[in-house]
Design an enzyme around this catalytic site. Structure first.
Site, short mmCIF file in Angstrom:
data_model
loop_
_atom_site.label_atom_id
_atom_site.label_comp_id
_atom_site.label_asym_id
_atom_site.label_seq_id
_atom_site.Cartn_x
_atom_site.Cartn_y
_atom_site.Cartn_z
N SER A 37 0.79 -1.22 0.00
CA SER A 37 0.00 0.00 0.00
C SER A 37 0.83 1.28 0.00
CB SER A 37 -0.94 0.01 1.21
OG SER A 37 -0.20 -0.05 2.42
N HIS A 76 -6.00 -3.80 -1.41
CA HIS A 76 -5.83 -2.72 -2.39
C HIS A 76 -5.94 -3.23 -3.83
CE1 HIS A 76 -4.78 0.73 0.18
NE2 HIS A 76 -4.24 -0.17 0.98
N LYS A 83 -12.54 -0.27 1.01
CA LYS A 83 -11.78 0.47 0.00
C LYS A 83 -12.59 0.53 -1.30
CE LYS A 83 -7.23 -0.23 2.06
NZ LYS A 83 -7.70 -0.60 3.39
#
Length: 405
Positions: A184, A212, A250
């Protein structure tokens, strides 16, 4: 006693401020979006994990709103007592199908998912081989396990092989290779094809935290394993990654909640023994419903994924032309580097100057990243327009000039 402790803490905080490492939270007075309001002014948001722009998507909001009336506000219980609704199982089955596993189990967050898995699956007779730059939740989860621990240099396959050799020589019953799918702070992809090859050679499991990546990385957005070619969607659950963890906080709506997706036996055992699962309230009904809708959108979001790739490429090209130091890559995480002893202070000052130009970014420095490798981590979104991207680059240029002057 407390007065003495307060003085010690105040001194420690002052040292953080003097080093230019003090982190200030900027309050938003608007929904999370590509455009937000902070400190009374509108700003372009380039520091959220809102990769597909779903955090304020009208359909996601509508699903969550409807769920409040149908399912209530909260579960007021853990899952195995009376905290499981039909939609909890629906979301588990949906995410498992999407990422290519037999089943999945929900946790309050991916931090909890990573915190609960290692103690259950790996004991003193086992070995955990972990990338040195794995997320803090993996590091903390591994610490809770009594398994032997091995660490390999970031994405270094020669070092991974050496650690697997040591684990084998130690007579490990089970060995698992653990890695972030996307790191990340750097935007780098784990080399999953090579990792899976080594796992096959040494009889090891592979676990990937894909927080992610899920929803937007890979041809169909399934994640890093699809991007790296270790997920065969033409064969039933043919996934060379044995355990996937991820988040709904996310790209998949940006709410909260995490998951472990794996073989049925792994999921079933976690339901019996994973402490963050057994002792935490179930994910709130509105979050479940919103995440289900976000996942449905992500499955059909080829246009959004293409917009994200286009925005990322444009930003990288323009920043390189402007002479900024970028880490190489193609992910929507784009670190703009400020190396050296004064880098942390410089990154913070430029980020502050950029906010005055209507662009919201955040500087990262030690201990979040190594000393001397401060950066402003820019995160692109499908919700950004081309004009937004160009304004961000212009703000970087203006901020650099302001700090230099």
């Amino acid at each position: 006693m407390m007065e003495a402790v307060r003085e010690q803490l105040a001194q420690e905080l002052e040292q953080i401020r003097e080093a230019g490492l003090y982190k200030v939270e900027r309050e938003l007075s608007s929904p999370q979006s590509a455009h937000v309001t902070t400190q009374g002014a509108e700003a372009l948001n380039f520091c959220a994990n809102n990769y597909l722009g779903l955090a304020d998507h009208p359909d996601v909001r509508a699903a969550a709103r409807e769920a409040l009336d149908r399912w209530g506000f909260g579960m007021a219980s853990v899952r195995f007592i009376c905290g499981t609704q039909t939609q909890h199982r629906e979301l588990e089955r949906a995410i498992a199908d999407f990422v290519g596993t037999e089943d999945a189990i929900l946790f309050p967050s991916c931090f909890d998912a990573n915190g609960g898995i290692f103690e259950v699956l790996f004991g003193p007779e086992d070995a955990i081989v972990s990338d040195e730059l794995n997320h803090a939740s993996i590091i903390d989860g591994v610490r809770l396990s009594k398994a032997r621990r091995f660490r390999y240099r970031n994405r270094d396959m020669a070092d991974l092989r050496a650690q697997l050799e040591d684990a084998r020589e130690g007579g490990a019953r089970r060995t698992v290779i653990v890695t972030d799918g996307v790191f990340s702070m750097d935007g780098y992809y784990a080399p999953l094809a090579e990792i899976c090859d080594l796992a096959d050679e040494y009889g090891a499991l592979v676990m990937v935290d894909d927080s992610h990546a899920t929803g937007f990385v890979g041809e169909h957005g399934r994640g890093t394993h699809e991007h790296c070619g270790v997920l065969d969607t033409t064969a039933e659950t043919h996934n060379r990654v044995d355990i996937l963890t991820g988040t709904f906080g996310k790209a998949l709506g940006g709410g909260s909640g995490g998951y472990v997706a794996a073989r049925q036996e792994v999921v079933d055992l976690l339901k019996q023994r994973a402490r963050p699962y057994l002792f935490s309230n179930a994910v709130a009904p509105s979050i479940v419903a919103g995440s289900l809708k976000a996942l449905e959108i992500a499955r059909e979001s080829a246009e959004q994924r293409e917009a994200l790739r286009r925005n990322t490429g444009l930003f990288r090209d323009l920043m390189a032309e402007a002479g900024f130091d970028l880490l190489e890559g193609s992910h929507a995480i784009v670190p703009v580097m400020f190396p050296g002893e004064d880098g942390a202070r410089q990154a913070t000052q430029i980020a502050d100057a950029m906010l005055e130009h209507g662009v919201y970014v955040i500087a990262f420095s030690y201990p979040v990243v190594p000393r001397g490798k401060a950066r402003i981590r820019v995160q692109l979104s499908a919700a950004h327009s081309e004009e937004d991207v160009r304004r961000c680059v212009d703000a970087f240029v203006a901020g650099r000039s302001a700090v230099a002057g």
